[in-house]
Design a protein around this motif. Structure first.
Motif, PDB file in Angstrom:
ATOM      1  N   THR A  12      44.661  52.697 134.460  1.00 13.45           N
ATOM      2  CA  THR A  12      44.874  53.833 135.065  1.00 13.45           C
ATOM      3  C   THR A  12      46.090  54.614 134.094  1.00 13.45           C
ATOM      4  N   TYR A  14      48.608  57.883 133.782  1.00 16.41           N
ATOM      5  CA  TYR A  14      49.347  59.083 134.541  1.00 16.41           C
ATOM      6  C   TYR A  14      49.209  60.279 134.172  1.00 16.41           C
ATOM      7  N   GLN A  15      48.773  61.302 135.023  1.00 12.68           N
ATOM      8  CA  GLN A  15      48.581  62.789 134.197  1.00 12.68           C
ATOM      9  C   GLN A  15      49.070  63.706 135.144  1.00 12.68           C
ATOM     10  N   LYS A  16      50.310  64.233 134.764  1.00 13.17           N
ATOM     11  CA  LYS A  16      51.161  65.232 135.524  1.00 13.17           C
ATOM     12  C   LYS A  16      51.510  64.393 136.916  1.00 13.17           C
ATOM     13  N   GLY A  17      52.140  63.316 136.592  1.00  7.72           N
ATOM     14  CA  GLY A  17      52.625  62.370 137.775  1.00  7.72           C
ATOM     15  C   GLY A  17      51.571  61.906 138.658  1.00  7.72           C
ATOM     16  N   LYS A  18      50.169  62.226 138.462  1.00  4.01           N
ATOM     17  CA  LYS A  18      49.386  61.547 139.261  1.00  4.01           C
ATOM     18  C   LYS A  18      48.481  60.432 138.706  1.00  4.01           C
ATOM     19  N   LYS A  19      48.242  59.380 139.441  1.00  4.49           N
ATOM     20  CA  LYS A  19      47.602  58.159 138.936  1.00  4.49           C
ATOM     21  C   LYS A  19      46.060  58.661 138.529  1.00  4.49           C
ATOM     22  N   VAL A  20      45.483  58.573 137.669  1.00  5.78           N
ATOM     23  CA  VAL A  20      44.010  58.638 137.464  1.00  5.78           C
ATOM     24  C   VAL A  20      43.358  57.296 136.876  1.00  5.78           C
TER      25      VAL A  20
END
Ligand SMILES: Nc1ncnc2c1ncn2[C@@H]1O[C@H](COP(=O)(O)OP(=O)(O)OP(=O)(O)O)[C@@H](O)[C@H]1O
Ligand SMILES: [Mg+2]
Length: 355
Positions: A12, A14-20
């Motif tokens: 996983t 973190y992209q711009k605070g979001k989990k991807v």
């Protein structure tokens, strides 16, 4: 156990605070000496898989075995894996010789042994006449060979290649592919090669692993995957032009789509009567001339043939036109569709209903 085993790898970011979640559950077994190509669209995690195998990135969970050894906690230098990067990553201020010798110097290999090993590998890759040059004095193809030489000189047990031919022009790329295949034949090495180019993947791989949505969607020889794709997504991704996907229903032994009835092989009709299906038809199974009326939306000339994009009702169909007539947008084109070797997918799950 196979030579390289990836088991339930997840990763996983973190992209711009979001989990991807880039890798969801990647499983793969590669036999010793195989040339496996990991194929998938841009951004699907191909480079990430290689970096994790090399130890440059850490998986969130899952195991990696190389030659029976669990390497999860080994640092990169102890994995005995070599990697050729997307951008070659050769040092611009070093000569070709020093670039190739670099990994050996790091290991404090004696000088005369370094000289011998660099000579051997550079002769094999036919760059022995370039050893005094700097990278800027080389063509793209030569730079790529320097990067491969540097990977090979380490005598790694596993060679990871990340789109190493992407920066070459089309003609050189074809030659480089042949060279790479030849090299693999002559060396006792296992290669895992990553690309988003499905033509390259078909040409190079003993096996293809198709990566999409964080999992290996299909794994097999290029022909197995091309002839018998496991799902609609794989069918639409492999082949150029890709397989046409037609939505309809099996009724009275026919495939009914856009108001036309097409005969379906008996073994299919018997099993799928009354079902909603998606039928995969390769462009070579569609002929010009016939009962089905369409309108040309676009023409893509390739020289040998033209790919006509034909709209039948609301379905876009790609047809190979081997004639030399130039057709235009908006023109009517009649076609016929042969379903003898078509693939049948469940319209809800997208799964291949026959394989
Ligand atoms: N260090 C990182 N931090 C955050 N996101 C990352 C990082 N590395 C990769 N990603 C993201 O993870 C996804 C997969 O990246 P990856 O480089 O593995 O894709 P790829 O399949 O190699 O793509 P391409 O064919 O374009 O090289 C992308 O969405 C990418 O933006
Ligand atoms: Mg990449």
């Amino acid at each position: 156990m196979a030579f390289l085993e990836l088991q339930h790898l997840t990763k996983t970011f973190y992209q711009k605070g979001k989990k991807v979640r880039v890798l969801d559950d990647v499983d793969l077994s590669v036999n010793r000496g195989e040339f496996v190509v990991v194929l998938g669209p841009s951004g699907e995690g191909k480079t990430t898989v290689l970096r994790i195998i090399a130890g440059l990135d850490q998986q969130d969970s899952g195991d990696i075995y190389i030659d029976g050894e669990l390497v999860n906690d080994l640092p990169p230098k102890d994995r005995n894996v070599a990697m050729v990067f997307q951008n070659y990553a050769i040092y611009p201020f070093m000569t070709v010789f020093d670039n190739i010798a670099f990994p050996l110097k790091l290991r404090h290999v004696p000088k005369n042994e370094i000289r011998e090993k660099v000579k051997k590998v550079s002769e094999m890759l036919q760059i022995d006449h370039l050893l005094d040059r700097k990278p800027y004095q080389l063509s793209g193809g030569q730079r790529q060979r320097v990067a491969i030489a540097r990977a090979l000189v380490k005598e790694a047990r596993l060679l990871l290649m990340d789109e190493p031919l992407a920066n070459l022009d089309a003609q050189l790329r074809t030659i480089a592919r042949e060279e790479l295949k030849e090299l693999h034949k002559n060396l006792d090495i296992t290669i895992m090669y990553v690309t988003h180019d499905q033509i390259e993947a078909m040409a190079l791989g003993d096996k293809l692993a198709v990566l999409h949505n964080g999992v290996i969607q299909a794994y097999g020889t290029p022909m197995e995957i091309y002839k018998n794709p496991v799902n609609v997504w794989v069918a639409s991704f492999i082949g150029n032009p890709p397989t046409n996907l037609l939505k309809g229903r099996i009724e009275g032994g026919n495939f009914v789509f856009e108001g036309y009835k097409l005969a379906v092989p008996k073994r299919i009709a018997e099993v799928f009567e009354g079902k909603e299906v998606i039928v995969g038809v390769r462009p070579d199974d569609i002929d010009i001339g016939g009962e089905i009326k369409g309108t040309i939306e676009a023409s893509e000339p390739t020289g040998i043939y033209t790919i006509e994009h034909v709209k039948v009702g609301s379905t876009l169909i790609r047809v190979i036109d081997r004639g030399l007539i130039i057709r235009g947008r908006g023109q009517e084109l009649k076609i016929s569709i042969n379903l003898d070797t078509a693939q049948f997918f469940d319209s809800a799950s997208g799964r291949n209903l026959v394989s």
